[in-house]
Design an enzyme around this catalytic site. Structure first.
Site, PDB file in Angstrom:
ATOM      1  N   LYS B 118       0.872  -1.175   0.000  1.00  0.00           N
ATOM      2  CA  LYS B 118       0.000   0.000   0.000  1.00  0.00           C
ATOM      3  C   LYS B 118       0.904   1.219   0.000  1.00  0.00           C
ATOM      4  CE  LYS B 118      -3.142   2.865   2.618  1.00  0.00           C
ATOM      5  NZ  LYS B 118      -3.931   3.100   3.831  1.00  0.00           N
ATOM      6  N   GLY B 206     -11.290   7.741   5.899  1.00  0.00           N
ATOM      7  CA  GLY B 206     -12.441   8.598   6.118  1.00  0.00           C
ATOM      8  C   GLY B 206     -13.705   7.880   6.553  1.00  0.00           C
TER       9      GLY B 206
END
Lengths: 83, 293
Positions: B118, B206
């Site tokens: 990632k 988020g």
């Protein structure tokens, strides 16, 4: 217990994970890892640990023949919680 | 009983670089109170892919080595993932430059035995927003170096396209800033990214609660990555289960062909045969009830 890596240190240290690391003489990466993270060595095989010397990864297969010398910058990292 | 990589409804699983995953929920491991609590939450989430960060090992106290024991062996997050059979996705969290990110990825490949990464190149330590230029540059380098790159990126469709063009295996746009729990700030951009992307789009960062995760999937995302929404919930195991269900629900809803929106109400019961009181015709007979057939 005598410490063959750090006793009778002379001269310039290496820098391991950002801190001075006194050296008595050249130290193979394998020995450094065994000293820093003994629990990561399972049945003689290091697990979950990686090493970079002077901004280049040292592959596990090269740990025995790669020696840490004075002035070298060494990073020893492992996986932690994150992300 | 579906197997790990065969969803119950027969749909194709989330597939990254040819590798099918049994869950469209990717979990992070940050923020958990303890490894035990984390293990329970990961299990409840059903995730098969979980991020870890790479950090310097603790220096042992002189001549005891006690500190180091917490960094390796059975008590490490690495050993826990192996025990749970969850694939590790190392990240480059905390990297602000291309060089830092590339070296961290290379260390992760060596430490974790995976070429999946990632990729995070963060612009600054206040916003924690991705640096688009640095992320694209690092992605190109890592793809060339043989990595399977899953980049964390902004909710900008053009950056997402550059990352896919660079050979990334997925793109992972943020819903809102890391750790904010504000949900999906710009759903139209996420929808546009998902519609255009040739590689899986995983909503990353988020997510605050289950409806955020469901919305991400309804917008067309192939998966959701979240961590603190679970690890900092009052009941992480329950929230992990909620997220698993939300991702599945949103995925199904996105493919179920939702009803068209319309202005105003529309009755769904038959108009004929309604009872009358006092001989008067039922009210509203000339109104929108006529439309319900």
């Amino acid at each position: 217990m005598p410490d063959e890596l750090t006793d009778e240190t002379t001269g310039e240290p290496a820098v391991v994970n950002g801190e001075p690391y006194p050296l008595r003489g050249p130290v193979p990466v394998t020995d450094l890892v065994a000293r820093l993270v003994p629990a990561a060595i399972v049945d003689g095989v290091p697990r979950g640990v990686a090493v970079a010397v002077d901004d280049a990864v040292v592959p596990r297969g090269a740990w025995d023949r790669t020696e840490i010398r004075p002035g070298m910058r060494v990073e020893v990292v492992t996986a932690v919680q994150g992300g | 009983m579906p197997t790990a990589t065969t969803p119950a409804n027969g749909d194709t699983p989330l597939t990254i670089a040819g590798t099918p995953l049994g869950s469209r929920l990717v979990m992070g491991t940050g923020g958990a109170a303890s490894l035990l609590a984390l293990a329970d939450a990961l299990t409840a989430s059903g995730t098969e892919l979980t991020t870890v960060a790479m950090r310097r090992v603790a220096r042992p106290e002189p001549r005891t080595g006690q500190d180091a024991r917490a960094e390796g062996g059975d008590t490490s997050v690495w050993a826990m993932l192996e025990r749970l059979g969850i694939r590790a996705l190392p990240n480059t969290a905390g990297c602000f430059t291309v060089r830092e990110a590339v070296l961290t990825a290379q260390l992760a490949r060596e430490a974790c035995g995976t070429d999946w990464v990632k990729l995070e190149v963060i612009a600054d330590d206040t916003t924690l927003l991705p640096d688009p230029a640095g992320t694209v540059e690092a992605a190109r380098i890592l793809v060339r170096d043989g990595f399977t790159v899953l980049p964390y990126t902004n909710d900008d469709p053009v950056t997402a396209r550059h990352l896919a063009d660079a050979g990334c295996a997925a793109v992972m746009p943020l819903g809102s800033p890391i750790g904010s729990g504000l949900g999906i700030a710009n759903p139209r951009n996420i929808e546009a990214i998902a519609a255009a992307s040739p590689v899986p789009v995983i909503l990353d960062a988020g997510i605050g609660t289950a409806s955020d995760a469901a919305l991400a999937m309804e917008l067309g995302c192939a998966g959701v990555l979240l961590a603190t929404a679970v690890t900092r919930a009052a009941d992480p195991v329950r929230m992990a289960r909620a997220m698993r269900l939300a991702v599945e629900a949103g995925y199904d809803a996105a493919r179920a062909g939702r009803m068209p929106r319309r202005e105003g109400a529309l009755a769904s019961s038959p108009t004929d045969g309604r009872v009358a009181v006092g001989g008067a015709p039922a009210p509203g007979a000339r109104d929108n009830l006529d439309l319900a057939l």
